[in-house]
Design a protein around this motif. Structure first.
Motif, short mmCIF file in Angstrom:
data_model
loop_
_atom_site.label_atom_id
_atom_site.label_comp_id
_atom_site.label_asym_id
_atom_site.label_seq_id
_atom_site.Cartn_x
_atom_site.Cartn_y
_atom_site.Cartn_z
N ALA A 109 0.81 -1.20 0.00
CA ALA A 109 0.00 0.00 0.00
C ALA A 109 0.85 1.25 0.00
O ALA A 109 0.34 2.35 -0.15
CB ALA A 109 -0.91 -0.02 1.22
N LEU A 110 2.15 1.11 0.16
CA LEU A 110 2.96 2.28 0.46
C LEU A 110 3.88 2.61 -0.69
O LEU A 110 4.77 1.83 -1.03
CB LEU A 110 3.79 2.00 1.73
CG LEU A 110 2.97 1.36 2.86
CD1 LEU A 110 3.89 0.95 3.98
CD2 LEU A 110 1.93 2.30 3.36
N ASN A 111 3.69 3.76 -1.27
CA ASN A 111 4.60 4.24 -2.29
C ASN A 111 5.97 4.46 -1.65
O ASN A 111 6.10 5.23 -0.71
CB ASN A 111 4.06 5.57 -2.84
CG ASN A 111 4.82 6.03 -4.04
OD1 ASN A 111 6.00 5.71 -4.19
ND2 ASN A 111 4.18 6.78 -4.90
N PRO A 112 7.00 3.76 -2.14
CA PRO A 112 8.29 3.80 -1.45
C PRO A 112 8.91 5.18 -1.40
O PRO A 112 9.82 5.41 -0.60
CB PRO A 112 9.15 2.83 -2.27
CG PRO A 112 8.47 2.71 -3.58
CD PRO A 112 7.01 2.88 -3.30
N LYS A 113 8.46 6.10 -2.24
CA LYS A 113 9.12 7.40 -2.27
C LYS A 113 8.30 8.47 -1.57
O LYS A 113 8.55 9.65 -1.75
CB LYS A 113 9.36 7.80 -3.73
CG LYS A 113 10.01 6.70 -4.53
CD LYS A 113 11.42 7.01 -4.88
CE LYS A 113 12.11 5.79 -5.42
NZ LYS A 113 13.14 6.07 -6.35
N MET A 114 7.28 8.07 -0.84
CA MET A 114 6.49 9.07 -0.12
C MET A 114 6.67 8.88 1.38
O MET A 114 6.75 7.76 1.87
CB MET A 114 5.00 8.92 -0.47
CG MET A 114 4.62 9.56 -1.78
SD MET A 114 3.00 9.04 -2.31
CE MET A 114 1.97 10.09 -1.32
N ARG A 115 6.71 9.99 2.10
CA ARG A 115 6.81 9.88 3.54
C ARG A 115 5.47 9.43 4.12
O ARG A 115 4.42 9.62 3.51
CB ARG A 115 7.20 11.22 4.16
CG ARG A 115 8.63 11.60 3.85
CD ARG A 115 8.94 12.99 4.34
NE ARG A 115 10.15 13.48 3.70
CZ ARG A 115 11.38 13.26 4.16
NH1 ARG A 115 11.55 12.57 5.26
NH2 ARG A 115 12.43 13.72 3.52
N SER B 72 2.64 11.96 4.18
CA SER B 72 1.91 12.27 2.95
C SER B 72 1.06 11.08 2.50
O SER B 72 0.03 11.27 1.86
CB SER B 72 2.85 12.74 1.85
OG SER B 72 4.04 12.06 1.89
N GLU C 20 -2.82 11.74 2.01
CA GLU C 20 -3.48 11.44 0.74
C GLU C 20 -4.75 10.64 0.97
O GLU C 20 -5.81 10.93 0.40
CB GLU C 20 -2.53 10.65 -0.14
CG GLU C 20 -3.11 10.30 -1.46
CD GLU C 20 -2.14 9.51 -2.29
OE1 GLU C 20 -1.71 8.45 -1.83
OE2 GLU C 20 -1.79 9.97 -3.37
N SER D 211 6.83 9.93 15.73
CA SER D 211 8.11 10.25 15.10
C SER D 211 8.28 9.54 13.76
O SER D 211 9.13 9.91 12.95
CB SER D 211 9.25 9.85 16.03
OG SER D 211 9.20 8.47 16.26
N SER E 263 7.74 11.18 9.56
CA SER E 263 8.64 11.77 8.57
C SER E 263 9.50 10.71 7.89
O SER E 263 10.37 11.05 7.10
CB SER E 263 9.53 12.81 9.24
OG SER E 263 10.25 12.19 10.26
N ASN E 264 9.27 9.42 8.20
CA ASN E 264 10.09 8.37 7.58
C ASN E 264 9.51 7.94 6.25
O ASN E 264 8.35 8.15 5.96
CB ASN E 264 10.15 7.15 8.50
CG ASN E 264 11.05 7.38 9.68
OD1 ASN E 264 10.83 8.31 10.44
ND2 ASN E 264 12.04 6.56 9.83
N PHE E 265 10.37 7.28 5.48
CA PHE E 265 9.91 6.62 4.26
C PHE E 265 9.55 5.18 4.63
O PHE E 265 10.10 4.64 5.59
CB PHE E 265 11.00 6.64 3.20
CG PHE E 265 11.25 7.99 2.64
CD1 PHE E 265 10.39 8.54 1.73
CD2 PHE E 265 12.34 8.72 3.05
CE1 PHE E 265 10.60 9.79 1.23
CE2 PHE E 265 12.57 9.99 2.55
CZ PHE E 265 11.69 10.52 1.64
N GLU F 215 12.08 2.62 5.76
CA GLU F 215 12.79 2.74 7.04
C GLU F 215 11.99 2.15 8.21
O GLU F 215 12.43 2.19 9.34
CB GLU F 215 13.08 4.21 7.32
CG GLU F 215 14.09 4.79 6.35
CD GLU F 215 14.00 6.29 6.25
OE1 GLU F 215 14.83 6.86 5.55
OE2 GLU F 215 13.12 6.89 6.87
#
Lengths: 297, 336, 367
Positions: free
Chosen positions: B108-114, B117, B121, B150, B153-155, B158
């Motif tokens: 479900a997670l776009n690897p380049k979005m924090r 976001s 979205e 916390s 703000s990670n991708f 991580e």
């Protein structure tokens, strides 16, 4: 013995480390050099616009033909018509830059459209694009350009349109491959399930977040290619026409005097071509490494 | 009496496999019945478990419920509306209510979005929210799924597996889903984290009144979390009923074998069916050409024990799901 | 006749370097293990606990620079007795400061050559391995039969092809592949997952190794197939009796098959002892992690009551920033005030509680 070292402090949150700190030294050097070249190009326009050139590049001085560098006030000497080489060199980049941007724009915009069509919507488009790609590959690009020149006129913009179009399949297949790779990771499917519109998925998730590094690299490489293409055409006499200076026709004109030991009229533009192309290549390379590595882990 | 939230009637999904360039010489294309005539219903605040081996069509059912793949025939009624007939645009309001937890942790997670976001979205896809509201909603979501602030703000790369799973759940909740299709939500997780996720899913069901379709091959977890369980074999439901009865009083030979194959139970459980590995052709089944008549017959110990009765092979007399009382249904000629 | 354990691992450390994080991943960080002849050692642990990396270190398959291995791996079988990490120290220089490794200098080429020299006659012959994904681990273009035959001719004294083929058929029969003569000519992708795993086991056993490493042999298979493979491995254990190092995250599989168990967490062994003690819910002396792990598996009672599972709080250990003190203390629920200070600051050693049962926990230190 290869050295591997680690941060002396405990790194708990890696996303806080700015990306230029994670980039390798060489990538930083590449990118800085590339940016330096881009600044020089922009500088050339400023110099041209404010009339800060040492001499008028079109001024013919028949008394000072082929003056060697550093003589009689000409830093790089003069060419066979007595024109100042430095001024012509500075203005020369302008023959490429805007046409080059046109070529890039065509390649990127059309290539992205076709790539998205093929990758996102399926096999029919995919087949068509493969065929077009094969067709263009089987046709020497230089021949295509010469045909174009013969049909219309030897204008750099016409040439650059062809260069752009012939680059479309390259960009399209890259984008297509990337989308097909991303589709395996299901997050496009998850975005659909979330109720996002196709438009948002394509522009935001696919192009902006996952393909921008590809596009940046293709753009920088496209600029380098445009310069090379114009140079080779100029050498054949089909590029930018005299008296407008371009590095290609300067090399071509100067090459006639190489045998007489007068190297400067062709060497200076040749070196300029070399360093500029290198700059764009390194810029693309370095940006690629930095952008990709930043997000990888 | 709880309302029925989802009803599936005679759902069919056939994949058509083109025979390659030699199709004209080989004859017809092959039709693979991934889901064949499946019917079930799920009530509000209820969990239905769907178990079966790899390739039995469990995931396909989950995907058809979200309209990620078109159905061949049948009806899917969600909130008294047949969603198979809707255009993508008409289906949009339902996207808010049905969500999926994907098997793949990164799915479900776009690897380049924090993470922030990603959640933002999901929150703003169906509503227009101000920044303050978004921040408040994100805070609430994090609390619901028990995730540290916390991490926003990670991708995704991580995060650990459990955290990724939580983000996936938070994302489904952000839309305001009432019905979740959980496709193997625990299979990629470690034992200690698996327990956290199972507890979280149970908590959410209690607090938010969610309904789940829980697809898994981990029989223990399915039994633990589900109210009722459907067992699938080669695209068909072979047994369906309350979780406890399916696990402890199975009537279909396949269910019996499935539950007795739990490694933990193996040593002490005495099952009604002997599962001698030498007998039958275990593990060899041909999905493309299911056995005529009862699909399970080639592997069935009862079929073997009864001396291969012809009714099991008769194409016209394929067993139907028959009710044997207490909402317990079995597809077998000789239920145990 | 040799005495003592077949494989002894002493203080094994395997580090990887993460370029993007500029840090060392301490995948295996001080592991001590022993496997006795004919016995099965089960290694349980969650992902990232270093169990697979331990196995790969033994096989000498760590190559990604700088997969630095320090410690001792002693293999003592009838034909070979040596330290598998002999001389690797010469190719690495390590700079430490305040107890942490800060820099590693490694000669990758020399390192690899040395490993290959040591492992030349050991891989496949003395130690063979069963991988998690059999379809990927076998050559898809060669029939399983000829792969096994090749392995037999290469690694055993049988050099005659027809004899080797007979031997291969014998092993296919041993792993209960039905109609082995037909299956002999199948390619790996022509077999189902369970069958392929059986063929893989046959191939591993066919070279008659002194040590078999089974890395997650049942993961990714369906429940029904899984139980068949476990049955098969249990049966092979009694008939063939090969010394096995069994790695799995599935506690039930380990409980079923092993004699000794090592529980790994964050790159180190927290508990090492007889399987029936360590993995039984009632046993008194055990590590809090093992206890919590056992409790988090749904048991009969949970299922009957539809209750909540006992989850271990927190997340799996990040092997880059290993906390000081006991590795498990962040998630531990059994810390008492008395030992709290020690748990947070000092790492305990593996302590003998009874004969061959060791636990790494301050709870079992008296004073």
């Amino acid at each position: 013995m290869k050295r591997y070292s680690q941060y002396s402090v405990e790194v708990s949150d890696f996303s806080d480390v700015p990306f230029w700190k994670k980039a390798s030294f060489m990538d930083l050097v590449y990118v800085s050099y590339g940016i330096f070249i881009v600044i020089l190009v922009i500088g050339s326009y400023i110099v041209g616009a404010f009339d800060l050139l040492p001499y008028d590049p079109h001024e013919i001085n028949l008394e000072l033909l082929m003056a060697p560098p550093q003589s009689s006030g000409h830093f790089l000497g003069t060419d066979f018509m007595g024109r100042d080489i430095l001024s012509r060199l500075i203005i020369g980049i302008q023959a490429y830059f805007l046409p080059g941007l046109l070529a890039i724009a065509i390649a990127i915009i059309l290539g992205t459209c076709f790539g998205v069509l093929a990758g996102y919507w399926g096999s029919g488009f995919d087949t068509i694009i493969t065929y077009i790609n094969n067709l263009l590959n089987s046709f020497p690009r230089l021949v295509l350009i010469l045909l174009m020149v013969a049909a219309f006129k030897p204008d750099i913009y016409y040439i650059m349109v062809i260069v752009g179009i012939t680059n479309v399949p390259v960009v399209a297949s890259l984008i297509k491959g990337k989308i097909q790779f991303l589709k395996q990771k299901y997050f496009i499917e998850a975005a659909t399930a979330l109720g996002l519109k196709n438009r948002v998925i394509i522009f935001k998730h696919i192009l902006w977040h996952n393909c921008r590094s590809i596009l940046i690299i293709q753009a920088t490489l496209g600029m380098a290619e445009a310069i090379l293409m114009e140079t080779s055409l100029s050498y054949l006499g089909f590029g930018v026409q005299e008296p407008t200076p371009s590095w290609g026709n300067m090399v071509q004109a100067g090459a006639n005097y190489l045998m007489q030991g007068k190297f400067w009229p062709s060497t200076a533009p040749a070196l300029a071509i070399l360093f500029t192309i290198m700059g764009f290549h390194l810029l693309g390379d370095g940006l690629n490494n930095m952008l990709e590595r930043r997000r990888n882990k | 009496m709880a309302k029925t939230i989802l009803e599936v009637e005679n759902l069919k999904k056939y994949y058509i496999q083109p025979g390659g360039i030699f199709t004209p010489f080989k004859g017809a294309k092959r039709i693979i019945p991934a889901v064949d005539d499946v019917s079930f219903y799920i009530k509000e605040n209820e969990t239905m478990g769907l178990v079966g081996e790899t390739g039995c069509g469990k995931t396909t059912i989950g995907r058809t419920l979200l309209k990620l793949t078109p159905v061949t025939a049948g009806r899917i009624i969600f909130d008294e509306k047949d969603i198979t007939q809707l255009t993508p645009h008409e289906f949009l309001p339902f996207r808010r209510q049905v969500q999926m937890i994907f098997q793949d942790l990164d799915a479900a997670l776009n690897p380049k979005m924090r993470i922030r976001s990603i959640l933002k979205e999901a929150l703003t896809v169906h509503h227009r929210l101000s920044d303050a509201e978004i921040n408040r909603e994100i805070g609430e979501l994090l609390e619901k799924v028990n995730l540290k602030k916390s991490k926003l703000s990670n991708f995704p790369g991580e995060l650990s597996g459990g955290e990724k799973r939580r983000v996936g759940i938070a994302r489904a909740l952000a839309v305001g889903a009432r019905f979740l299709v959980a496709d193997e939500p625990t299979s990629a997780l470690d034992v200690s984290i698996q327990a956290q996720v199972v507890n979280l899913l149970k908590d959410l069901q209690k607090n938010l009144g969610l309904s789940y379709l829980f697809i898994s091959h981990d029989l223990r977890i399915v039994e633990l979390i589900s109210h009722k369980v459907a067992v699938m074999y080669l695209g068909q439901i072979v047994e369906m009923g309350m979780a406890g009865r399916i696990a402890h009083e199975p009537r279909h030979p396949y269910t019996s074998i499935l539950w007795s194959s739990l490694v933990e139970k193996k040593s002490r459980e005495t099952t009604k069916v002997s599962t001698d590995s030498k007998k039958g052709t275990w593990g060899v089944f041909d999905f493309e050409r299911p056995h005529t008549g009862c699909r399970f017959a080639p592997r069935c110990p009862v079929y073997e024990a009864k001396g291969k009765p012809s009714i099991c092979n008769e194409p016209s007399k394929a067993p139907q799901l028959q009710d044997i009382g207490d909402a317990h249904k079995v597809r077998c000629h000789f239920p145990l | 006749m040799i005495k003592g354990p077949v494989l002894t691992i002493e203080n094994l450390r395997t580090y990887f370097y993460s370029k993007s994080k500029q840090a060392f991943i301490r995948s295996v960080d001080g592991v001590n293990l022993e496997i006795d002849k004919g016995k099965t050692l089960g290694i349980v642990g969650e992902s990232g606990s270093g169990k697979s990396i331990t196995a790969m270190s033994v096989m000498g398959l760590i190559s990604a620079p700088p997969g630095v291995i320090i410690g001792k791996i002693r293999l003592s079988t009838e034909s070979i007795q040596k330290n598998l990490l002999q001389g690797l120290k010469d190719y690495v220089r390590i700079n430490m400061s305040t107890g942490r490794i800060m820099e590693i200098y490694k000669d990758n080429v020399g390192w690899q050559k040395n490993i290959d020299r040591i492992m030349y006659k050991i891989r496949g012959r003395e130690i063979s391995m069963i991988f998690q994904n059999p379809k990927i681990s076998m050559n898809p273009f060669i029939t399983i039969g000829s792969q096994i035959t090749e392995s037999i001719m290469l690694n055993t004294t049988i050099k005659n092809r027809s004899k080797a083929k007979e031997r291969a058929l014998y092993w296919l029969e041993q792993v209960k592949i039905d109609s082995p003569r037909l299956r002999y000519n199948n390619n790996p992708h022509g077999l189902s997952g369970g069958m392929c795993q059986r063929a893989m086991i046959a191939m591993a056993l066919s070279s008659e190794p002194s040590l078999l490493i089974a890395d997650e042999p049942t993961t990714g298979l369906d429940a029904t197939i899984q139980s068949k493979i476990v049955n098969l491995l249990a049966e092979l254990k009694s008939t063939v009796g090969v010394t096995t190092m069994l790695i799995s995250h599935d506690i039930n599989v380990i409980r079923e098959l092993s004699d000794q168990v090592a529980v790994m967490y964050g790159g180190t062994v927290l508990e090492h002892g007889p399987a029936k003690d360590v993995l039984s819910a009632g046993y008194e002396y055990k590590h809090p992690y093992t206890a919590a792990l056992l409790a988090s598996i749904p048991n009969e009672q949970h299922i009957r009551e539809k209750g909540y599972l006992q989850a271990i709080k927190g997340d799996v250990l990040d092997t880059i920033n290993i906390p000081g003190g006991c590795r498990f203390h962040d998630r531990c629920e059994m810390i008492t005030n008395k030992i709290k200070e020690r748990c947070e600051n000092h790492e305990p050693d593996l302590k003998d509680i009874s004969a061959n049962h060791k636990v790494r926990c301050w709870l079992y230190y008296d004073s």
